[in-house]
Motif scaffolding. Structure first.
Motif, PDB file in Angstrom:
ATOM      1  N   ALA A   1       0.839  -1.204   0.000  1.00 26.44           N
ATOM      2  CA  ALA A   1       0.000   0.000   0.000  1.00 26.44           C
ATOM      3  C   ALA A   1       0.875   1.256   0.000  1.00 26.44           C
ATOM      4  O   ALA A   1       0.599   2.209  -0.725  1.00 26.44           O
ATOM      5  CB  ALA A   1      -0.922  -0.009   1.219  1.00 26.44           C
ATOM      6  N   ALA A   2       1.934   1.252   0.784  1.00 22.36           N
ATOM      7  CA  ALA A   2       2.845   2.397   0.840  1.00 22.36           C
ATOM      8  C   ALA A   2       3.504   2.623  -0.521  1.00 22.36           C
ATOM      9  O   ALA A   2       3.637   3.764  -0.971  1.00 22.36           O
ATOM     10  CB  ALA A   2       3.900   2.180   1.915  1.00 22.36           C
TER      11      ALA A   2
ATOM     12  N   GLY B   1      -1.318  10.726  -5.292  1.00 21.97           N
ATOM     13  CA  GLY B   1      -2.044   9.780  -4.452  1.00 21.97           C
ATOM     14  C   GLY B   1      -1.851  10.038  -2.973  1.00 21.97           C
ATOM     15  O   GLY B   1      -0.735  10.074  -2.485  1.00 21.97           O
ATOM     16  N   ARG B   2      -2.940  10.248  -2.275  1.00 25.70           N
ATOM     17  CA  ARG B   2      -2.915  10.433  -0.823  1.00 25.70           C
ATOM     18  C   ARG B   2      -3.882   9.505  -0.128  1.00 25.70           C
ATOM     19  O   ARG B   2      -3.888   9.401   1.072  1.00 25.70           O
ATOM     20  CB  ARG B   2      -3.263  11.886  -0.453  1.00 25.70           C
ATOM     21  N   ASP B   3      -4.745   8.838  -0.907  1.00 23.27           N
ATOM     22  CA  ASP B   3      -5.777   7.990  -0.349  1.00 23.27           C
ATOM     23  C   ASP B   3      -5.854   6.679  -1.110  1.00 23.27           C
ATOM     24  O   ASP B   3      -5.816   6.666  -2.333  1.00 23.27           O
ATOM     25  CB  ASP B   3      -7.148   8.686  -0.425  1.00 23.27           C
TER      26      ASP B   3
ATOM     27  N   LEU C   1      -7.704   3.989   3.528  1.00 21.10           N
ATOM     28  CA  LEU C   1      -6.423   4.054   4.222  1.00 21.10           C
ATOM     29  C   LEU C   1      -5.647   5.205   3.613  1.00 21.10           C
ATOM     30  O   LEU C   1      -5.398   5.225   2.414  1.00 21.10           O
ATOM     31  CB  LEU C   1      -5.659   2.739   4.052  1.00 21.10           C
ATOM     32  N   GLY C   2      -5.306   6.169   4.431  1.00 16.89           N
ATOM     33  CA  GLY C   2      -4.636   7.361   3.948  1.00 16.89           C
ATOM     34  C   GLY C   2      -3.129   7.316   4.093  1.00 16.89           C
ATOM     35  O   GLY C   2      -2.575   6.525   4.867  1.00 16.89           O
ATOM     36  N   PHE C   3      -2.481   8.193   3.350  1.00 10.63           N
ATOM     37  CA  PHE C   3      -1.024   8.291   3.351  1.00 10.63           C
ATOM     38  C   PHE C   3      -0.464   8.501   4.755  1.00 10.63           C
ATOM     39  O   PHE C   3       0.486   7.835   5.157  1.00 10.63           O
ATOM     40  CB  PHE C   3      -0.596   9.449   2.435  1.00 10.63           C
TER      41      PHE C   3
ATOM     42  N   HIS D   1      -6.116  -2.119   9.360  1.00  9.94           N
ATOM     43  CA  HIS D   1      -5.859  -0.719   9.703  1.00  9.94           C
ATOM     44  C   HIS D   1      -6.749   0.288   8.979  1.00  9.94           C
ATOM     45  O   HIS D   1      -6.691   1.477   9.267  1.00  9.94           O
ATOM     46  CB  HIS D   1      -4.390  -0.376   9.420  1.00  9.94           C
ATOM     47  N   MET D   2      -7.584  -0.187   8.063  1.00  8.24           N
ATOM     48  CA  MET D   2      -8.401   0.741   7.280  1.00  8.24           C
ATOM     49  C   MET D   2      -9.505   1.353   8.148  1.00  8.24           C
ATOM     50  O   MET D   2      -9.923   0.802   9.150  1.00  8.24           O
ATOM     51  CB  MET D   2      -9.017   0.043   6.079  1.00  8.24           C
TER      52      MET D   2
END
Length: 153
Positions: free
Chosen positions: A26-27, A36-38, A52-54, A86-87
């Protein structure tokens, strides 16, 4: 303007993953996309199930560099798990027939969206499948370009 019209005028790539995706993957997705931030978590039918956000991913992966964490907090963050672990499963989504102004002026929902550092608003169809995203940065650009003196300098 309706959200469906916005998506045509301002196409933006939605970053998506499945819940079983690793946080490391994901990272990488977030880092490989300069805008991309989300990340939106989709099920097998393409329905939005989470976000899941940055900043959340960065916080989890950089926890070992945070000197004030207790050993327990450090261990909890290092044993990371999957995206689904973690979402945030409370995602504000817009339908295709919604008016952009109505979304922005639903203060409580939109403010919660901003408080969670979510910069993309997912647009979904009637079955809650992701069709695209409305980027906050695009909304700001539009507001500035059409400003009639209402925004302060």
């Amino acid at each position: 303007m309706k959200t469906s019209e916005w998506l045509k005028a301002h196409p933006a790539k939605a970053l998506t993953v499945t819940g079983d995706c690793s946080l490391k993957h994901a990272a990488r997705l977030l880092l490989d996309d300069p805008e991309g931030r989300d990340l939106f978590v989709l099920d097998t039918e393409g329905k939005v199930r989470g976000h899941l956000g940055f900043w959340h991913v960065a916080t989890l992966l950089l926890a070992k560099l945070h000197p004030t964490l207790s050993l327990r907090e450090l261990i909890e963050r290092i044993t990371i798990g999957t995206v689904a672990d973690h979402m945030d499963d409370q995602v504000m989504c817009a339908g295709t027939d919604e008016d952009i102004d109505d979304i922005l002026y639903q203060h409580d929902l939109f403010q919660q969206h901003l408080d969670r550092r979510v910069e993309d608003i997912p647009v979904v169809d009637g079955q809650h499948r992701l069709l695209g995203v409305i980027r906050l940065s695009d909304l700001l650009r539009e507001a500035i370009s059409t400003d009639n003196g209402t925004l302060t300098d």
